[in-house]
Each structure stands twice: as C-alpha cells, then as structure tokens.
Design an enzyme around this catalytic site. Structure first.
Site, short mmCIF file in Angstrom:
data_model
loop_
_atom_site.label_atom_id
_atom_site.label_comp_id
_atom_site.label_asym_id
_atom_site.label_seq_id
_atom_site.Cartn_x
_atom_site.Cartn_y
_atom_site.Cartn_z
N GLU A 150 0.84 -1.20 0.00
CA GLU A 150 0.00 0.00 0.00
C GLU A 150 0.88 1.25 0.00
OE1 GLU A 150 -3.83 1.76 2.47
OE2 GLU A 150 -2.40 0.50 3.53
N LYS A 155 -9.72 1.73 -2.60
CA LYS A 155 -9.99 1.30 -1.23
C LYS A 155 -11.42 1.68 -0.83
CE LYS A 155 -7.64 1.40 3.29
NZ LYS A 155 -6.45 1.95 3.97
N CYS A 209 -5.70 -3.01 2.54
CA CYS A 209 -5.50 -2.81 3.98
C CYS A 209 -6.80 -2.96 4.79
CB CYS A 209 -4.83 -1.46 4.23
SG CYS A 209 -4.01 -1.34 5.85
#
Length: 280
Positions: A44, A114, A155
């Site tokens: 990331e 995301k 994440c």
C-alpha cells in the site's frame, strides 16, 4: 487456474521521496521476475509515505502518472502480472487510495479503490482519518488472469469479511492485500486477519506491507506474508525490506475444499451475502 505458479510479495522500504520509491519498486519487480515469479505484489502507498499530509503532493492521475508508466514498462519488459500496491490517485478533483493491476503486456486490467477508509482512534496509541483527504471506492475488484482469478482489497478492507466472501463467490482463488498496518494494529491483528480470511474462504491470500521505517510519521508493521487455504503461512517477511515468494497451487484449494466443505455447507436458505451495488 494454472496448476501452479510463483508469486512474489515485495516488502519495500518506502521513503519520503517518490523517485527513490518508484525506482526501488521497479528493481524489486525485476528481481522477482528474474527469480521466475509470474505475479508480483507491491505494498500500500508504495510511492508515497502513508501520511494524510503527503497524499495530495504525491497524487497522480492515470493520464499523467510517471509511477504507473514505469510499472507498466517493467511488467511488459519481464512479462509478469503486477498488482501495484496502491498510490494516491487523483481523479476529477478527488483523491483515492488505488491499486492498479497490470497484465503481462503492461496494460492496466483494472483498478481497486480502497472501499473502507481507515478512520480509527485508539486512545494513547494511534489516530488516523483517511476520510480527511481520501474518497472511498465503491466497487468489488475481481480480475481474471491466465494464472488464476484474483481479488484485490486494500488494507482496512480486509477487516470486513463480507467483501472477501463476495469475491470468493465470484470465483476468486487468490486474495491480494496491499496493506500498511501500524505498530498498534499490526502485532494484534495482522497475522490473525490474514490467516482467518484464507481459512474462511479456502483460498490463498497474500499481504504486502511496507518495511518498517521508524523515521516516518506512520510506522508500518511489516511482516508481509502468503497464506494457503488451510491457514498455513507459506512465507513471511520480517520488519525490513525483502521479497518473499510462494507457490500458488490450484490443487491445494480443491483438496482443502473437499476435506472441509465450508462453502458447500453454508445455510443459504437462512442467510446470504449479496452484492447490492455494481456500478459496472
């Protein structure tokens, strides 16, 4: 799915210097390809410190991205798939935390933005609000490759089990997680989450973290890993920069699902997980 292939996970030391970061990413992809990896995963925010104050400065649009151009070139030159961790992406005045997936020709196959923004507060430990600068994505990202069908999450996305299950219902065999857990959440949850997502869904899972850099405002935990469908850790990094490798084997998925038929034994007459929004 190809019977088996070699996956590389790059745990990069990300600095406050885009040029250095991108050069390092390219070199790690080259090294992985030379070691016969056919798919490479970056962490990331691999070109940018994980820091709200840096995202705008480091942001790039797809049309004018030197970062993506160079990742495209190395993927094409070495004939490998690259899941390019994530970068701060600028689109129509909004910033996204975006992972670009490249095929062997260096073409962008898809992008995952995301979906779950990292807005947390652990008193006395850590506070972070991605929503102060970033916009959430709204699409589940599943990509068909000639190696296997992959799902990409970033994440904090991995903490929401519905997302992984929806991907597996679409045929995903490998979940790829560019992530940057910190020194509070990492020791507590990183390994547990990666292993349980692999076990619950009976798939391979690979998670790529930046290396630990105590000089940055946000210190990543590291410990990138690859987990098999039984929850066994096949490969794990420490805290420093390194590349780890693992063999992804389709027969292992079938064996585990035959021995422990979790997906078949679900009570879909009582409960279901349904995708309610698909902007494609």
């Amino acid at each position: 799915m190809k019977n088996h292939f070699k996956l590389a996970v790059c745990q990069m030391d990300v600095l406050d210097n885009k040029e250095v970061n991108v050069k390092r990413a390219v070199k790690m992809i080259e090294s992985a390809a030379q070691n016969k990896a056919e798919m490479v995963l970056l962490p990331e925010m691999f070109n940018c410190p994980y820091d709200n104050s840096k995202f705008q400065e480091y942001a790039e649009s797809v049309e004018k991205s030197s970062t993506l151009e160079r990742i495209s070139k190395v993927a094409r030159n070495f004939g490998v798939y690259v899941v390019a961790g994530s970068i701060p992406e600028l689109d129509d005045g909004k910033l996204y935390n975006s992972s670009f997936i490249f095929n062997r020709k260096g073409e962008i196959m898809d992008v995952h933005r995301k979906m779950h923004l990292f807005d947390i507060h652990v008193p006395g430990e850590i506070s972070f609000r991605e929503s102060e600068t970033l916009t959430a994505g709204d699409r589940i990202t599943v990509v068909e490759t000639d190696l296997c069908k992959i799902g990409v999450v970033i994440c904090y996305d991995i903490r929401f089990p519905e997302l992984s299950r929806l991907m597996v219902d679409k045929g995903v065999e490998l979940i790829l997680v560019p992530g940057a857990f910190n020194m509070t959440t990492g020791p507590a949850h990183w390994e547990a989450l990666m292993r349980v997502r692999a076990v619950d869904n009976q798939v391979y899972l690979a998670a790529a973290s930046p290396a630990r850099n105590e000089e940055l405002s946000y210190v990543a935990y590291g410990h990138s890993m690859v987990v098999d469908p039984w929850g066994k850790i096949l490969s794990r990094a420490g805290s420093h920069e390194e590349i780890i490798y693992a063999e992804i084997n389709s027969s292992r998925i079938n064996d585990v699902r035959n021995q422990l038929p979790l997906l078949k034994n679900r009570r879909e007459d009582i409960y279901q997980i349904t995708e309610v929004y698909n902007p494609k």
